[in-house]
Design a protein around this motif. Structure first.
Motif, PDB file in Angstrom:
ATOM      1  N   ALA A   1      82.033  54.355  11.324  1.00  0.00           N
ATOM      2  CA  ALA A   1      82.960  53.266  10.974  1.00  0.00           C
ATOM      3  C   ALA A   1      84.387  53.695  11.315  1.00  0.00           C
ATOM      4  CB  ALA A   1      82.847  52.931   9.486  1.00  0.00           C
ATOM      5  N   ALA A   2      84.735  54.930  10.977  1.00  0.00           N
ATOM      6  CA  ALA A   2      86.079  55.437  11.289  1.00  0.00           C
ATOM      7  C   ALA A   2      86.302  55.428  12.794  1.00  0.00           C
ATOM      8  CB  ALA A   2      86.234  56.853  10.730  1.00  0.00           C
ATOM      9  N   HIS A   3      85.284  55.846  13.528  1.00  0.00           N
ATOM     10  CA  HIS A   3      85.399  55.973  14.985  1.00  0.00           C
ATOM     11  C   HIS A   3      85.476  54.615  15.677  1.00  0.00           C
ATOM     12  CE1 HIS A   3      85.192  57.798  18.837  1.00  0.00           C
ATOM     13  NE2 HIS A   3      83.941  57.476  19.099  1.00  0.00           N
ATOM     14  N   HIS A   4      85.123  53.542  14.979  1.00  0.00           N
ATOM     15  CA  HIS A   4      85.234  52.208  15.564  1.00  0.00           C
ATOM     16  C   HIS A   4      86.544  51.516  15.177  1.00  0.00           C
ATOM     17  CE1 HIS A   4      81.113  52.919  16.712  1.00  0.00           C
ATOM     18  NE2 HIS A   4      81.237  51.908  17.524  1.00  0.00           N
ATOM     19  N   ALA A   5      87.485  52.277  14.664  1.00  0.00           N
ATOM     20  CA  ALA A   5      88.802  51.711  14.339  1.00  0.00           C
ATOM     21  C   ALA A   5      89.536  51.344  15.630  1.00  0.00           C
ATOM     22  CB  ALA A   5      89.619  52.742  13.562  1.00  0.00           C
ATOM     23  N   PRO A   6      90.495  50.423  15.509  1.00  0.00           N
ATOM     24  CA  PRO A   6      91.337  50.160  16.680  1.00  0.00           C
ATOM     25  C   PRO A   6      92.208  51.379  16.978  1.00  0.00           C
ATOM     26  CG  PRO A   6      92.188  49.018  14.733  1.00  0.00           C
ATOM     27  CD  PRO A   6      90.882  49.646  14.334  1.00  0.00           C
ATOM     28  N   SER A   7      92.556  51.560  18.250  1.00  0.00           N
ATOM     29  CA  SER A   7      93.490  52.651  18.572  1.00  0.00           C
ATOM     30  C   SER A   7      94.332  52.242  19.770  1.00  0.00           C
ATOM     31  CB  SER A   7      92.746  53.958  18.857  1.00  0.00           C
ATOM     32  OG  SER A   7      91.910  53.829  19.986  1.00  0.00           O
ATOM     33  N   VAL A   8      95.559  52.699  19.778  1.00  0.00           N
ATOM     34  CA  VAL A   8      96.499  52.312  20.830  1.00  0.00           C
ATOM     35  C   VAL A   8      95.938  52.764  22.190  1.00  0.00           C
ATOM     36  CG1 VAL A   8      97.963  54.412  20.659  1.00  0.00           C
ATOM     37  CG2 VAL A   8      98.959  52.228  21.396  1.00  0.00           C
ATOM     38  N   GLY A   9      95.888  51.825  23.152  1.00  0.00           N
ATOM     39  CA  GLY A   9      95.360  52.139  24.481  1.00  0.00           C
ATOM     40  C   GLY A   9      93.942  52.684  24.449  1.00  0.00           C
ATOM     41  N   PHE A  10      93.200  52.405  23.390  1.00  0.00           N
ATOM     42  CA  PHE A  10      91.835  52.929  23.165  1.00  0.00           C
ATOM     43  C   PHE A  10      91.848  54.460  23.229  1.00  0.00           C
ATOM     44  CE2 PHE A  10      87.058  52.579  24.376  1.00  0.00           C
ATOM     45  CZ  PHE A  10      86.701  52.589  23.046  1.00  0.00           C
ATOM     46  N   MET A  11      92.915  55.018  22.663  1.00  0.00           N
ATOM     47  CA  MET A  11      93.154  56.462  22.759  1.00  0.00           C
ATOM     48  C   MET A  11      92.193  57.294  21.893  1.00  0.00           C
ATOM     49  SD  MET A  11      96.789  58.093  21.734  1.00  0.00           S
ATOM     50  CE  MET A  11      97.158  59.828  21.879  1.00  0.00           C
ATOM     51  N   GLN A  12      91.730  56.703  20.794  1.00  0.00           N
ATOM     52  CA  GLN A  12      90.808  57.413  19.871  1.00  0.00           C
ATOM     53  C   GLN A  12      91.306  58.830  19.575  1.00  0.00           C
ATOM     54  OE1 GLN A  12      86.618  56.523  21.503  1.00  0.00           O
ATOM     55  NE2 GLN A  12      88.050  55.804  23.099  1.00  0.00           N
ATOM     56  N   PRO A  13      92.507  58.923  19.001  1.00  0.00           N
ATOM     57  CA  PRO A  13      93.148  60.242  18.885  1.00  0.00           C
ATOM     58  C   PRO A  13      92.609  61.105  17.748  1.00  0.00           C
ATOM     59  CG  PRO A  13      94.543  58.585  17.873  1.00  0.00           C
ATOM     60  CD  PRO A  13      93.358  57.845  18.459  1.00  0.00           C
ATOM     61  N   TRP A  14      91.616  60.590  17.035  1.00  0.00           N
ATOM     62  CA  TRP A  14      91.160  61.269  15.814  1.00  0.00           C
ATOM     63  C   TRP A  14      90.107  62.334  16.075  1.00  0.00           C
ATOM     64  CZ3 TRP A  14      91.241  55.734  15.951  1.00  0.00           C
ATOM     65  CH2 TRP A  14      90.151  55.184  16.627  1.00  0.00           C
ATOM     66  N   ASP A  15      90.046  63.304  15.157  1.00  0.00           N
ATOM     67  CA  ASP A  15      88.893  64.185  14.959  1.00  0.00           C
ATOM     68  C   ASP A  15      88.641  64.170  13.461  1.00  0.00           C
ATOM     69  OD1 ASP A  15      88.018  66.181  17.412  1.00  0.00           O
ATOM     70  OD2 ASP A  15      90.106  65.532  17.608  1.00  0.00           O
ATOM     71  N   PHE A  16      87.466  64.630  13.073  1.00  0.00           N
ATOM     72  CA  PHE A  16      87.094  64.637  11.656  1.00  0.00           C
ATOM     73  C   PHE A  16      86.644  66.048  11.304  1.00  0.00           C
ATOM     74  CE2 PHE A  16      86.080  60.506  13.582  1.00  0.00           C
ATOM     75  CZ  PHE A  16      86.969  59.700  12.885  1.00  0.00           C
ATOM     76  N   ILE A  17      87.456  66.763  10.525  1.00  0.00           N
ATOM     77  CA  ILE A  17      87.068  68.120  10.131  1.00  0.00           C
ATOM     78  C   ILE A  17      86.345  67.993   8.782  1.00  0.00           C
ATOM     79  CG2 ILE A  17      87.912  70.513   9.901  1.00  0.00           C
ATOM     80  CD1 ILE A  17      89.411  69.443  12.213  1.00  0.00           C
ATOM     81  N   LEU A  18      85.085  68.346   8.766  1.00  0.00           N
ATOM     82  CA  LEU A  18      84.291  68.247   7.528  1.00  0.00           C
ATOM     83  C   LEU A  18      84.429  69.561   6.778  1.00  0.00           C
ATOM     84  CD1 LEU A  18      81.085  66.572   9.062  1.00  0.00           C
ATOM     85  CD2 LEU A  18      83.196  65.481   8.221  1.00  0.00           C
ATOM     86  N   VAL A  19      85.030  69.508   5.610  1.00  0.00           N
ATOM     87  CA  VAL A  19      85.341  70.734   4.873  1.00  0.00           C
ATOM     88  C   VAL A  19      84.414  70.833   3.657  1.00  0.00           C
ATOM     89  CG1 VAL A  19      87.161  72.087   3.789  1.00  0.00           C
ATOM     90  CG2 VAL A  19      87.745  70.455   5.591  1.00  0.00           C
TER      91      VAL A  19
END
Ligand SMILES: Cc1cc2c(cc1C)N(C[C@H](O)[C@H](O)[C@H](O)COP(=O)(O)O)c1[nH]c(=O)[nH]c(=O)c1N2
Length: 219
Positions: free
Chosen positions: A44-62
């Motif tokens: 769900a997080a990865h399907h968020a909108p992003s500027v220029g479809f940049m998908q700048p996120w990573d998810f660090i699972l701690v």
């Protein structure tokens, strides 16, 4: 093409997730999060909108307790510094609030923003370079709502020095923390924000926030 309209039940479910989502700090249960549920909220997080479809996120699972203890210590330091900024009675109220569940929640998720992803020029970012950060915030909100639909609580911990957090998590220079989230099953969801229940602030009247055409032009 996808279906144009949601059914009434689908529409109701979307608003239910939005209106009943809460920031959770104290109601966490230690139960592990099933892998399929975790995959769904990350998707769900990865399907968020992003500027220029940049998908700048990573998810660090701690999950590691030692790392979570370091994050808790960084929180404690920031919390003491923040308390000093309030005065008198407000400082006492601030101190009495529970503002994180870093050790109680079984999982921390740090949502980051890679400020250099896909090169220096990104559609939609040239005038406003911070759009990549806003995109990662959209991912946070998608995760938060999906987690609510899955019955999982999420609490955002921003009372922390992001440079300290980046060092603890070993983030490369170009990658910034956007949100450290405590995630886990909960005993219950509060009806109202905890800060509202504590008498800190009330929800602002929506009408007072709507302006027509120019600032200050209200009904
Ligand atoms: C960017 C950002 C940063 C934070 C938060 C939120 C957001 C959006 N919130 C949660 C915040 O207090 C909460 O969202 C509001 O009080 C409204 O409550 P509900 O989220 O509706 O429960 C939050 N809460 C907390 O206990 N510790 C924190 O450090 C933070 N930081």
């Amino acid at each position: 093409m996808t279906d144009h309209a949601f059914s009434e039940a689908e529409r109701a479910a979307v608003y239910k997730a939005i209106l009943s989502r809460r920031d959770v700090r104290r109601e966490f249960l230690p139960d592990p999060i099933p892998e399929d549920v975790l995959t769904r909220i990350l998707s769900a997080a990865h399907h968020a909108p992003s500027v220029g479809f940049m998908q700048p996120w990573d998810f660090i699972l701690v999950r590691d307790l030692g790392i979570r203890q370091q994050i808790k210590a960084a929180f404690e330091q920031a919390h003491a510094e923040a308390a000093a900024q309030f005065e008198g009675e407000q400082r006492e109220t601030y101190r009495s609030l529970k503002l994180e569940g870093i050790l109680e929640a079984p999982l921390g998720i740090c949502v980051t923003c890679d400020r250099a992803r896909h090169g220096p020029v990104v559609i939609g970012r040239s005038q406003n370079p911070e759009m990549d950060l806003y995109s990662s915030v959209c991912a946070v909100q998608n995760l938060w709502l999906a987690a609510r639909a899955e019955g999982l609580g999420v609490g955002w911990v921003s009372i922390i020095d992001h440079a300290a957090l980046a060092a603890i998590l070993g983030l490369p220079e170009r990658v910034q923390p956007v949100a450290y989230l405590c995630v886990g099953a909960v005993a219950f969801f509060r009806e109202r924000p905890e800060l509202e229940d504590a008498g800190w602030l009330e929800r602002t009247d929506l009408k007072s926030l709507i302006h027509h055409d120019r600032w200050g032009e209200r009904d």
